[in-house]
Structure formats: structure tokens, C-alpha cells
Design an enzyme around this catalytic site. Structure first.
Site, PDB file in Angstrom:
ATOM      1  N   ASP A   1       0.873  -1.160   0.000  1.00  0.00           N
ATOM      2  CA  ASP A   1       0.000   0.000   0.000  1.00  0.00           C
ATOM      3  C   ASP A   1       0.922   1.225   0.000  1.00  0.00           C
ATOM      4  OD1 ASP A   1      -2.086   1.763   0.014  1.00  0.00           O
ATOM      5  OD2 ASP A   1      -3.207   0.754   1.596  1.00  0.00           O
TER       6      ASP A   1
HETATM    7  C1  BGC Z   1      -4.996   3.275  -0.184  1.00  0.00           C
HETATM    8  C2  BGC Z   1      -5.006   2.271  -1.314  1.00  0.00           C
HETATM    9  C3  BGC Z   1      -4.801   2.994  -2.620  1.00  0.00           C
HETATM   10  C4  BGC Z   1      -3.485   3.736  -2.556  1.00  0.00           C
HETATM   11  C5  BGC Z   1      -3.135   4.481  -3.821  1.00  0.00           C
HETATM   12  C6  BGC Z   1      -3.791   4.175  -0.224  1.00  0.00           C
HETATM   13  O1  BGC Z   1      -3.963   5.268   0.616  1.00  0.00           O
HETATM   14  O2  BGC Z   1      -5.058   2.591   1.057  1.00  0.00           O
HETATM   15  O3  BGC Z   1      -6.222   1.556  -1.321  1.00  0.00           O
HETATM   16  O4  BGC Z   1      -4.837   2.079  -3.677  1.00  0.00           O
HETATM   17  O5  BGC Z   1      -3.551   4.674  -1.507  1.00  0.00           O
HETATM   18  O6  BGC Z   1      -3.903   5.608  -3.973  1.00  0.00           O
END
Ligand code: BGC
Length: 716
Positions: A236
Site C-alpha cells: 500500500d
Molecule cells: C490506499 C489504497 C490505494 C493507494 C493508492 C492508499 O492510501 O489505502 O487503497 O490504492 O492509496 O492511492
């Protein structure tokens, strides 16, 4: 997944050619949503994008201020909660296909979806992005989404692995959960997904004291060794904290929210660690191997490169597909005296409520998108009824700070601060705001008494259903309870509609004759809602989660472990969602699986037709489904399994199979269903194995976990 020997050989040949710098470039973000390619060897960068409700707007490599061109408007798809509510695997596949084609059309390789974390508490701010509280339903709906996405030569990226069930302190919360609960509740959907998905995203939180993206037990032992996963694992955004740990774990790509790409753990720091001999270069080779394997699967490289699909976005077929899903996602929760459907020949209608007029696609966190358009409920109703009906609208309540939310374009850049997430507070409205709300309410109540047909559309928006925040409670925001109560007082026939991504308390429910639930349902949500309200479509959505009366009834809250502090202990264990309410006989607002239709269905003649005991018991049941009403419709047949006499603590029943079938009025059909073998097993913590307890199992057929129509049994 199948490995292709020829391709494995080509991968090894490429790895031999790669320099350390080139490998490093491939395994960390070189832009907010991409890695570095190796041009001289024909290896492209991996381009990724959010998210589950459509392909997110375009960002520059090094800024969270969107590019802002007109070429990234897209099809807005129903949220995962809406999709799960259809209980329709075919629609899940179609939805995935739309998402995959749109992502490919936008030039992406990986779409960061679907989110399949278990809804442990109704308060988790991201629940709208997730499917269910039930692992079987989550897995059954996720797999076709993944298959659909990947037909377009785009990788699905199932997220967030694993046990990521709250936003509060999401970066640092250490989740303590028994192995049994992990294996029976939190892992199964991921395990199924891992058989199909070309990529998986690791979660922010810690599991057994280690961050998920640096977690050897989770990524190396369970995901890779036990489940045989050979696809790509991406972190993540900002979930990696330690270079050596990340290098040694089954993680392949580190992404983050900051622009100092060279300083990411798996960038220069990892290069230095390799050069100093602290980390073996073979570990990097393994990561590169997984990335290249995904690239071959997507036809990004290799002999079939020229045949890679081009994708497409904003085509009419996509809009048709999202409309069909939106239609089946609407859940009719209450319909006393058959007040619904309303007549299309109504002369005059009053529509009350901010959500009738609100656009939701541009909020929620990383799931936000630039929708090509979004049909609001008000627009949906107007375009269905046309010019012969006078439709008047009053706002009814004031949703205050939407502007502030939409202007915070840089929230993601700051998302690593303060533990990465918090619990919102019930806002104290200013005197001025209270006055404004009182005036809006008075206007709505006065008018409601003057119309025969009144539709009230309230609920929540993406200030409550939001990444990075959990709700403090389940109360409706903006003093809506008062509004609904007062409107129902003057017009008891008012049709109540809730548009929301998570359940709310409904102190007025006994006074409401009707209640229609709509999730964030995509660009055609308003069209679908209007069709259901006026009988053009027969509702067939079923709740993929329990709606409790208050969050305090939910097991995570009754054990006092939500949102927790730096650690949260899931002491409710396997009793999550209906497994808790049903087993402990807790009265709920609406049970898991509930949803009404404008016709009636009858389930009969349930019988076991095949039984093969073993480690994974195979049991097949047959039953007759009859549409005994006057309208064609769709029923979701739900089969649950329980074992009343057991030496092991277990839920009263668990979902073991479901099917959605369309039946014309007056017709019957016999169907057969194979039950999920996992429904007969439990995870034995001593031997660390799934086991089947011998004895008699009850098999229930019903319309919800609380509405069981037929029971039979089977001895294993
Ligand atoms: C989120 C993810 C997301 C990623 C990219 C993170 O803050 O938890 O689900 O895909 O950001 O934007």
C-alpha cells in the site's frame, strides 16, 4: 496459477541481463503510480491506478494535484458494497470486465481493486469499498471481478492483505487475531482471490507485530508457500518502513505517497544494503521474477506483446453494464402494505433530501473518480416520469462541509501523518448552521403535508464513508433523524430512501412503511433507483452485511476492541457479523441476506442429493424455487450450514452457497447447489489444520440468515 516453462526461461534470461540499478528501478515507485522500466531490454514501467469504482484521474509523477485535463473522465461503477448486494456472480464478472477495459483504455497495467477486507465493524470508513462481513460471499463475488478485469490484459490488485479492517491508526495498528479467526474469517476471500489475481496489495497495519508489507509469515509462508501465489505483491502507498525486512519479505514493489522516490526503502537504501552484503541480490531477483511474470501474463512483454488488448473507456456498453448492476444492487428493506412500487402516473411528487440531489463519485479517498456523468436520484426520477408529473424538490437538510473535502486535493500526500487515520467526531453544529437546518426542515415538513406522494432521500455521503476515517457511531448525520420523524408525522406514507455506504441507526423505522437502500451505485444509480421506485425494475438486492440497531451490538464493539489503540485485539474471534448476531440472538434492524421483492418466492423440497465425506466434504442440495406472486422477479436462494451439537465453539450457521435466479410470475424451478466445503470445516489451532468434526450438520435454505424456510440434515 499455471506457470509456463518457456516464459519462465525467458524471465531467467532477462534477469541475467539486468544490472542492480535496473532491478532497483523495477521494484519501487518512480512516480506516484508507476515504476521504472528498462528500455534497453524492452521492459516497460508498471503503470497503476486506483481504484474500485472506476479508473481514477491522472496524476503527474510527482504531485497529488491532478493533471486536470479532460481525458480522464470515466465510467463510474457501483461500489463493492453495491456489487456484493446483487449476489450476482455474472454481474461481478461484467463489472470487472468494464473496470479492466477502462483501465487498459487509460493505458494502465494494474488496477488497484477490488477491496475485499471483511467488514468487522459497521464504522470502518472504507466499508463502502469492501464487499461483505462474510468470507464466502466476499470470495465468491471477488473472483469473477478479478477474472473480468484480467480479460482486458490488466492485472486486478486485490487489497488490502490482510486484516485491514479499520482506518483509525491504520499505519501503526497491530492487529492481534487468533489463527482460527484469521483462517476462517479474514483469509479465505484472499486465498480464493490469490488463485486468480495477477497482483495483490499488502496492507498498512501490523499483523503479529510486523507490518503486513514486511511480514514474512503473511507474505512468504502463507501467501507464497502455502497458497502457491506467484503473482506480484505491491505495498500500500507508504506501507513499507524497513529496508531489510521488506527485501526479505514476499513484497515485490514498494509504493508511497511522497515524491522522494530514490529514498524509498526499496530504492537507494536497498541498493546500498545489497552492495554492503547485508541483503542478497537473489532476493531482488525473486521480486523482479514476479513482476516479469505478471508482465508476461498481461502481454506487456514477450512474443504476444503485439496482441495486447487496447481496452476502451466511456463506451455505451459500459454504461449499460453499470446500470444493470446498479439496478440489482438496490435493496428493498421494508414495504408495508405494498406501498411500493409507486404509480408512474402520479401527478405531483415532492422529493426531500440533500442526497436526492448530490453527486458522490468525486469523494471517498482513493476511490474517488472523475465520472463522465452521474445520474442523481432526482434526475433519475425526473427522466423516468417525464413532463406529465410535477416533481418538486426541497433540500430538507444541509450537508455542511462538502466543499472543504473536495478542495483538499493533497490529502494523500499528508496521509502518513497521525497514524494515517482517525475516528471522526460527531460534529457540533454552529448556531447559524442549526438555524439553517431548522429552516430547511420546517420547509420540508410543511410541504410534506401538502403532497400525497413524498419521497425522502437521505443517508450519508463521502464525509462519513471515507478513507482515513472511521465513524464515531452509526447515527445519521445532519439532524436527519429529526427531519425523517417530522416528515413521517405529517405524511406517514412517505417513501424513505437511504443512500449510504454503511448502515445507520434508524430510530424512526417503526413509523416508516417503506425503506429502500441504495449504496453508492455508480453513474446510473439514480436511473436504477427510479426504476425500482416506480416498478420498472423489480428489486433483487440482498444485504451483504447485517444492519445492526447500533454499532454497540456489533461484536468488535461489545468486546471493546474497536478502534482500539496501538493494538487491537479481535477477541470476538470468529463471531463477526451475522455469526455474532445470529448466534447470540441479538435483534438487528435488518439481517444479513435480507431484501424484498415486488413478487413472492417460495422455497420447498430441500434435499441432500450428493454427499462425499472427506477433508473437504462435498455436499450438494436440491430445492424448488417458485415465484408465487404476480410479477417476474429474481430471488437469491441462500443455503446455510450449522452444527447444533458440537464440541467446538462455532456460529449457529454460516453461508455455504447461494444462487440468484430469475423466475417469471407463476413459474417454479428446481435447482442444485454445491455447498462450500469450508462451511463444514473449522481451523484447529493445535494441529494448525482444517478439520471436519464428525456428526450431523443442519442445512438451511432461506431468504436471509434470519428467514429460514427449509431445513434438512446430513451426517458426515
Ligand atoms: C490506499 C489504497 C490505494 C493507494 C493508492 C492508499 O492510501 O489505502 O487503497 O490504492 O492509496 O492511492
Amino acid at each position: 496459477m499455471q506457470k509456463n516453462e518457456k516464459i519462465e526461461k525467458q524471465i531467467e534470461d532477462l534477469i541475467k541481463e539486468l544490472t542492480l540499478d535496473e532491478k532497483i528501478g523495477m521494484i519501487h515507485g518512480a512516480g506516484l503510480f508507476r515504476t521504472e522500466g528498462v528500455e534497453r531490454l524492452g521492459i516497460p514501467p508498471v503503470k497503476m491506478s486506483d481504484g474500485p469504482m472506476g479508473v481514477r484521474n491522472e496524476f503527474p509523477d510527482d504531485s497529488w494535484v491532478p493533471v486536470g485535463n479532460s481525458d480522464d473522465y470515466v465510467t463510474y461503477l457501483p461500489s463493492n458494497s453495491a456489487l456484493a448486494s446483487t449476489w450476482n456472480r455474472k454481474l461481478a464478472y461484467e463489472t470487472g470486465k468494464v473496470l479492466g477495459e477502462e483501465a487498459r483504455g487509460r493505458g494502465k497495467d494494474v488496477i488497484l481493486a477490488p477491496g475485499i477486507n471483511i467488514k468487522r465493524s459497521p464504522l470502518c470508513g472504507r466499508n463502502f469499498e469492501y464487499m461483505s462481513e462474510d468470507p464466502y460471499l466476499s470470495g465468491e463475488m471477488a473472483v469473477p471481478v478479478i477474472e473480468g478485469v484480467q480479460t482486458a490484459d490488466v492485472a486486478a490488485c486485490v487489497k488490502h492483505f490482510a486484516i485491514n479492517n479499520q482506518e483509525t491508526e491504520r499505519l501503526w495498528v497491530d492487529v492481534k487475531v487468533s489463527d482460527r479467526a484469521a483462517r476462517e474469517i479474514y483469509f479465505p476471500a484472499f486465498k480464493k482471490a490469490a488463485q486468480k489475481s495477477y497482483s495483490i496489495m499488502g496492507a498498512y497495519n501490523l499483523y503479529k507485530g510486523k507490518h503486513c508489507c514486511e511480514n514474512k509469515e503473511l507474505l512468504n509462508e502463507i501467501l507464497r508457500k502455502e497458497w502457491g501465489y506467484d503473482g506480484m505483491v505491491v505495498s500500500d502507498w507508504g506501507a513499507v518502513h524497513k529496508t531489510k525486512e521488506a527485501a526479505e519479505s514476499g513484497l515485490d514493489i514498494e509504493m508511497s505517497v511522497t515524491y522522494n522516490f530514490d529514498e524509498y526503502c526499496m530504492a537507494q537504501p536497498l541498493k546500498e544494503a545489497v552492495e554492503k552484503g547485508e541483503v542478497a541480490e537473489e532476493l531482488l531477483d525473486e521480486k523482479v521474477r514476479n513482476i516479469l511474470r505478471m508482465m508476461f501474463r498481461l502481454h506487456m512483454i514477450g512474443e504476444e506483446k503485439d496482441q495486447r488488448k487496447a481496452g476502451c473507456y466511456n463506451i455505451s456498453e459500459h454504461r449499460q453494464s453499470v446500470l444493470e448492476t446498479a439496478r440489482e444492487s438496490v435493496v428493498l428493506l421494508k414495504n408495508e402494505d405494498k406501498k411500493l412500487p409507486l404509480s408512474q402516473k402520479t401527478n405531483r411528487i415532492l422529493v426531500i433530501g440533500d442526497n436526492a440531489n448530490r453527486i458522490h463519485s468525486n469523494g471517498g479517498g482513493s476511490a474517488e473518480i472523475k465520472a463522465l456523468y452521474e445520474i442523481s436520484p432526482l434526475l433519475g426520477i425526473k427522466k423516468l416520469l417525464g413532463g406529465n408529473t410535477q416533481i418538486d424538490f426541497v433540500q430538507g437538510y444541509f450537508a455542511d462541509d462538502m466543499e472543504a473535502q473536495n478542495s483538499d486535493v493533497n490529502w494523500q500526500a499528508d496521509s502518513l501523518e497521525n497514524g494515517g487515520g482517525s475516528t471522526g467526531e460527531a460534529r457540533k453544529a454552529s448556531q447559524e448552521l442549526e438555524e439553517k437546518r431548522r429552516a430547511l426542515r420546517a420547509e420540508a415538513v410543511e410541504k410534506a403535508g401538502q403532497y400525497e406522494t413524498v419521497i425522502l432521500i437521505g443517508g450519508q455521503n463521502h464525509l462519513q464513508d471515507l478513507e482515513g476515517h472511521d465513524r464515531p457511531d452509526m447515527k445519521l448525520p445532519y439532524e436527519q433523524d429529526k427531519l425523517i420523524e417530522e416528515v413521517l408525522d405529517v405524511n406517514p406514507d412517505t417513501v424513505v430512501i437511504m443512500v449510504s455506504g454503511s448502515p445507520v441507526e434508524m430510530p424512526w423505522i417503526d413509523n416508516a412503511k417503506t425503506l429502500v437502500w441504495q449504496w453508492y451505485a455508480g453513474m446510473e444509480g439514480g436511473t436504477a433507483l427510479a426504476e425500482v421506485l416506480f416498478g420498472k425494475a423489480n428489486p433483487s438486492g440482498r444485504l451483504p452485511e447485517t444492519f445492526p440497531k447500533t454499532h454497540l451490538d456489533c461484536s468488535a464493539h461489545s468486546v471493546g476492541e474497536f478502534p482500539g489503540g496501538k493494538t487491537v485485539e479481535y477477541t470476538e474471534d470468529i463471531f463477526v457479523g451475522y455469526r455474532h448476531y445470529d448466534t447470540s440472538d441479538i435483534e438487528v434492524l435488518f439481517p444479513f441476506g435480507h431484501g424484498l421483492s415486488y413478487t413472492e418466492f417460495d422455497l420447498s423440497e430441500l434435499a441432500v442429493v450428493l454427499k462425499m465425506p472427506g477433508e473437504k466434504p462435498q455436499v450438494r442440495v436440491s430445492l424448488k424455487v417458485s415465484n408465487t406472486g404476480k410479477m417476474d422477479g429474481k430471488e437469491v436462494v441462500q443455503i446455510y450450514v450449522g452444527k447444533p451439537e458440537s464440541d467446538i465453539k462455532r456460529p449457529k450457521k454460516v453461508l455455504a452457497a447461494f444462487d440468484k435466479l430469475e423466475l417469471p410470475a407463476g413459474e417454479s424451478r428446481r435447482i442444485e447447489l454445491d455447498l462450500d466445503p469450508d462451511a463444514f470445516t473449522y481451523f484447529d489451532e493445535e494441529t494448525h489444520m482444517f478439520k471436519v468434526e464428525p456428526g450431523i450438520y443442519q442445512i438451511y435454505a432461506g431468504k436471509s440468515v434470519a428467514d429460514i424456510c427449509q431445513v434438512t440434515s446430513c451426517e458426515l
